[in-house]
Design an enzyme around this catalytic site. Sequence first.
Site, PDB file in Angstrom:
ATOM      1  N   CYS A  42       0.824  -1.190   0.000  1.00 44.80           N
ATOM      2  CA  CYS A  42       0.000   0.000   0.000  1.00 44.80           C
ATOM      3  C   CYS A  42       0.865   1.249   0.000  1.00 44.80           C
ATOM      4  CB  CYS A  42      -0.900  -0.002   1.242  1.00 44.80           C
ATOM      5  SG  CYS A  42      -1.826  -1.531   1.433  1.00 44.80           S
ATOM      6  N   ASP A  92      -3.343  -9.479   7.650  1.00 43.12           N
ATOM      7  CA  ASP A  92      -2.111  -9.431   8.424  1.00 43.12           C
ATOM      8  C   ASP A  92      -1.987  -8.108   9.168  1.00 43.12           C
ATOM      9  OD1 ASP A  92      -1.852  -8.187   5.962  1.00 43.12           O
ATOM     10  OD2 ASP A  92       0.192  -8.844   5.596  1.00 43.12           O
TER      11      ASP A  92
END
Length: 633
Positions: free
Chosen positions: A2, A127
């Site tokens: 990201c 996660d």
Amino acid sequence: MCGIAGIINLTKPAPNSLELFAMTKSMVNRGPDDEGYMLFNEASIPFYGNDTILKKHQHIDNAISHHFKVGFGFRQLKIIDLSNNSHQPMCDIDQKYWIIFNGEIYNYKEIKSELISIGYQFFSNSDTEVILNSYREWGKKALNKFNGMFAFSIFDSVKNELFIARDRMGIKPLYFYHTTHKFIFGSTIKSIIDSKLYTPAINWEGLTQNFRFSIAQRPTTCFKNITALEPAHYLKIDLNTNIIIKEQYWEIPVNSQNFDLTEKQSKDLIEESLIKAVNYRLNADVEVGTFMSGGIDSTTISVIASKTNPLIKTLTLGFTEFKDFNEIKEATETATLNNLNHKITYTNASDILTNIDQIITTYEEPYFALSANFILAKIAANNHLKVVLNGLGGDELFGGYDVYNKLPLWNKLKMYKHFIKLLPNMHPKISKAIDISGYTTIGEFYAHYYTNYNDYSISKLFNTPVKSTQNTIADTYNPNGLSFTDNFEALNFYNLKSYISNHQMRTTDHCAMHFSFEGRFPMLDHNFIEASFKIPTKYKVKNNIQKYVLKELSKKYIAPSCLAMHKKGLSLPIKHWISNDLKDFTLDHIQKLKTRHLFNNNEIDEILTSNDAYKIWQLVSTELWIDKFISTK
């Protein structure tokens, strides 16, 4: 994988939501799938953006007059947990901690099971939530549990404390700009520039390092007052006192060679570690592929990956014009041998030349060459892949570069350096070859080998005072004077610190993210690195065979032609291009650089006359960089 951004108002709350939005928007390629914001002053207030999937709160436009102490911005590329439950910024169950996270934790399922066993509950399969609860349970010690690549920030709203960490090898980037009043951080330098809270300017020390080593040695960058957080480090900011603490939590394990290991045990240890590292990196809720050249590293990784995922796509780049650069034959033979799902894509000069502006923007700093990483990334995107395995790390860990071959010569020349000084004038090539005799430490030798310009050349070129860079590598990466088992191990160490973390990771990650996919690197798994440092040097090079133990284990997986192939690397014909396709482009931009009077124009002319392709392109790249990021004209 990201893009993360943060604005911390250190002295008093301020309305910076437009700036935070601009930072996040500039990283849309890093995360086209979702968008989110959190602003904190007296309470945590989430906002959504134009690309937010689940619009439960207010749009960030409504936060224009909202004063905040801490602001988080986030762009998401969905890889693990494709549901809305993985949305960030994410908070824990008590809304005490908030996180923004870029990267992947490959062993997150194991850590999650451990947390569940001690009473934690989870609302997602991400996660990200594992990192959040791990930090809640173990604090900074959680970093030692993570196997992955990451840059993340956690805000503790009770302690009023910010925690920022980066993975062991610096695979995921994190930059920051710090003043008395603000602390601004992001996944890219461009995001900090786009905030308009920072005015870009040249950091001459960083640019000096860039010219000498092809990249400023982190934490230094070419931008004044922009710093990179070092790999395997974390920052903790106490927002009550504004005291910032930086600490290192892991180090490359030098002095750990196990001389009791036999050759077979060494090979078995490496193979076992590599198989585990590859399988970890197949964890994803999207399709995974591999980049496969004809070299042993990427072919071995591709074949190992295919044992778990038989349909995995293996991507190979071919050149239509410069066929000497091709490794298609070797890659195809390995693919045929193992019945791989092999995809070959051909490229030509125009694919690079028409994308130069994008490439410069992607790199963010000057670079002495044009890299094939941009085209490789484009190929992955065209194959609709969001995750691709890469073979980086094998040469650094097992001695695949020419610098390792120079060690015996250096050792001999050091012994006779006083005699050498008495020799009469020698042929220039011989003189240059024995220059290394004057370097007394392995750090100096390494820096000399990876030099594009020496200090004297730089001092002639730059119009500003130049700081000596002879000890830059050792001072930056070994400030505490770590000792090494041998010089070969020292080169392993410096190649991982300088070449992989700064040079390879920067271009590879930025190019991948430009096309919205992530690269994964099994040979940079920290457990694999620790295993490789246990292998005695005598098995890394044997009978003058470089990467000996790695080649021995590869024999069972790949075609013999891969083992026999002369090392090529991802080279591009830059020398040909600057004399032909890019001739006018090159001369025009160097002339523009000369009008800036930042460098000694006479020396620029000397470089042009020398026909040194890399030095010439470094000047062109610098002009493009100044025009894109620095110039206000």
